[in-house]
Design an enzyme around this catalytic site. Structure first.
Site, mmCIF file in Angstrom:
data_model
loop_
_atom_site.group_PDB
_atom_site.id
_atom_site.type_symbol
_atom_site.label_atom_id
_atom_site.label_comp_id
_atom_site.label_asym_id
_atom_site.label_seq_id
_atom_site.Cartn_x
_atom_site.Cartn_y
_atom_site.Cartn_z
ATOM 1 N N ASP A 59 1.233 -1.078 -0.029
ATOM 2 C CA ASP A 59 -0.184 -0.252 -0.025
ATOM 3 C C ASP A 59 1.040 0.981 -0.360
ATOM 4 O O ASP A 59 2.074 1.254 0.311
ATOM 5 C CB ASP A 59 -0.716 0.047 1.220
ATOM 6 C CG ASP A 59 -1.849 1.443 1.445
ATOM 7 O OD1 ASP A 59 -2.558 1.424 0.096
ATOM 8 O OD2 ASP A 59 -2.087 1.707 2.543
ATOM 9 N N SER A 60 0.666 2.709 -0.783
ATOM 10 C CA SER A 60 1.347 3.540 -0.016
ATOM 11 C C SER A 60 1.665 3.885 1.098
ATOM 12 O O SER A 60 2.365 4.893 1.469
ATOM 13 C CB SER A 60 -0.162 4.847 -0.542
ATOM 14 O OG SER A 60 -1.166 4.735 0.822
ATOM 15 N N CYS B 297 -4.520 -1.045 -1.710
ATOM 16 C CA CYS B 297 -4.619 -0.032 -2.022
ATOM 17 C C CYS B 297 -5.497 -0.050 -3.452
ATOM 18 O O CYS B 297 -5.259 -0.620 -4.571
ATOM 19 C CB CYS B 297 -3.342 0.580 -2.605
ATOM 20 S SG CYS B 297 -3.404 2.199 -2.886
ATOM 21 N N GLU C 243 -2.036 7.838 8.967
ATOM 22 C CA GLU C 243 -0.487 7.745 8.528
ATOM 23 C C GLU C 243 -0.193 7.975 10.207
ATOM 24 O O GLU C 243 1.144 7.763 10.474
ATOM 25 C CB GLU C 243 0.254 8.545 7.941
ATOM 26 C CG GLU C 243 -0.457 7.523 5.944
ATOM 27 C CD GLU C 243 0.272 6.381 5.902
ATOM 28 O OE1 GLU C 243 1.576 6.201 6.752
ATOM 29 O OE2 GLU C 243 -0.328 5.343 5.713
ATOM 30 N N CYS D 28 -11.296 2.685 0.468
ATOM 31 C CA CYS D 28 -9.638 3.149 0.603
ATOM 32 C C CYS D 28 -9.603 2.182 2.061
ATOM 33 O O CYS D 28 -10.088 2.204 3.031
ATOM 34 C CB CYS D 28 -9.304 5.025 1.344
ATOM 35 S SG CYS D 28 -7.768 4.883 1.747
ATOM 36 N N HIS E 138 -6.956 2.838 4.269
ATOM 37 C CA HIS E 138 -6.946 3.446 5.321
ATOM 38 C C HIS E 138 -8.170 3.330 6.009
ATOM 39 O O HIS E 138 -7.551 3.168 7.507
ATOM 40 C CB HIS E 138 -6.220 4.602 4.852
ATOM 41 C CG HIS E 138 -4.978 4.786 4.846
ATOM 42 N ND1 HIS E 138 -4.123 4.360 3.248
ATOM 43 C CD2 HIS E 138 -3.919 5.274 4.986
ATOM 44 C CE1 HIS E 138 -3.036 4.647 3.425
ATOM 45 N NE2 HIS E 138 -2.824 5.308 4.397
HETATM 46 N N1 DGL Z 1 -5.333 3.099 1.489
HETATM 47 C C1 DGL Z 1 -5.116 3.652 0.093
HETATM 48 C C2 DGL Z 1 -6.232 3.165 -0.932
HETATM 49 O O1 DGL Z 1 -6.642 2.391 -0.687
HETATM 50 C C3 DGL Z 1 -4.687 5.035 -0.078
HETATM 51 C C4 DGL Z 1 -4.063 6.043 -0.915
HETATM 52 C C5 DGL Z 1 -3.350 6.642 -0.270
HETATM 53 O O2 DGL Z 1 -2.409 7.215 -0.794
HETATM 54 O O3 DGL Z 1 -4.300 8.177 -0.755
HETATM 55 O O4 DGL Z 1 -6.693 3.891 -2.027
#
Ligand code: DGL
Length: 265
Positions: A12-13, A75, A153, A185, A187
């Protein structure tokens, strides 16, 4: 050739994909897991498709160099931007995630569903195609949630700032009649308790993490790649940004104090 060895690579990011990793661990207890948080480049949500594709390719190469037998793009934003090119480039099973519009459309009683996601996901062709399949059945409202990824984060799961952002985003959906909210998302499942508190008990939340983990199992089963080991699998974490900053947050969200963590190189 033995296809059952090697970890499942998950990326993921940042830390959002840990919500998926938890479900994979529950679904597949004996698999080894290798997680990458691209923390030097988070958030992906407002970056270009080319940028996200480049990052996703580099991380997938890293995962495969480290023996991954399959890759989970944990992600929504990276799935929308890059899964097509990853699948054409790499010869391993690649599982992605997209906003759960279908289950939401099946669940709504008001006929209005709300999708919380990043701007990148909502602007993608992949999401437009998905949405258009349900447009004639239900009203699909979308809400880009700028700033929420950054809050997760920082592990600010219930601070005033996070609450303020969520109130603003949820009101815009609830005022227009949404009775089902999709966490689009990875997160956002970490914010589910706060979202429930703000939205109230009449609103249903859809978190697709468990469904993604079941899909990972199905893919590995189909390919004859499920681990033959009988013990409990290991977890290893890698970050591309600061280890000192990343380690405590990952450890907190994963719920284990002593984790094996290194740098993405
Ligand atoms: N967890 C990522 C998602 O599902 C987040 C993307 C981001 O870093 O903006 O979209």
């Amino acid at each position: 050739m033995d296809k059952t060895g090697g970890p499942i690579g998950v990326f993921d990011s940042g830390v959002g994909g840990l919500s998926i990793l938890k479900e994979i661990r529950r679904e597949l207890p004996s698999e080894d897991l290798l997680y990458v948080a691209d923390s030097a480049h988070v958030p992906y949500g407002e970056k270009s498709v080319e940028y996200i594709e480049r990052r996703s390719t580099a991380i997938t190469e890293f995962l495969l160099d480290n023996g991954a037998k399959a890759v989970v793009v944990a992600c929504n934003t990276a799935t929308a931007a890059a899964i097509h090119s990853l699948r054409s480039r790499f010869p391993v099973p690649i599982v992605g995630i997209e906003p759960a519009v279908k289950p939401a459309a099946e669940m709504t009683r008001s006929g209005v569903v709300g999708i919380l996601a990043t701007s990148g996901t909502l602007a993608s062709d992949r999401f437009s195609t998905l949405r258009s399949r349900f447009d004639s059945e239900v009203e699909v409202l979308v809400q880009p949630c700028t700033g929420l990824v950054e809050q997760v984060e920082r592990a600010e799961l219930s601070s005033d700032a996070t609450r303020g952002l969520l109130e603003k985003y949820l009101v815009s959906l609830l005022d227009r009649g949404a009775d089902v909210i999709v966490l689009g998302c990875t997160h956002y499942p970490f914010l589910a308790p706060l979202i429930r508190e703000i939205a109230g008990p009449a609103i249903s939340l859809i978190d697709p993490s468990a469904a993604v983990a079941r899909e990972v199992r199905r893919r590995l089963e189909k390919e004859g790649m499920l681990s033959a080991a009988s013990g409990i699998g290991t977890e290893r974490f890698c970050v591309s940004g600061s280890l000192d900053e990343g380690a405590p947050i990952i450890s907190r969200l994963w719920g284990v104090s002593d984790i094996e963590i290194g740098m993405l190189r």
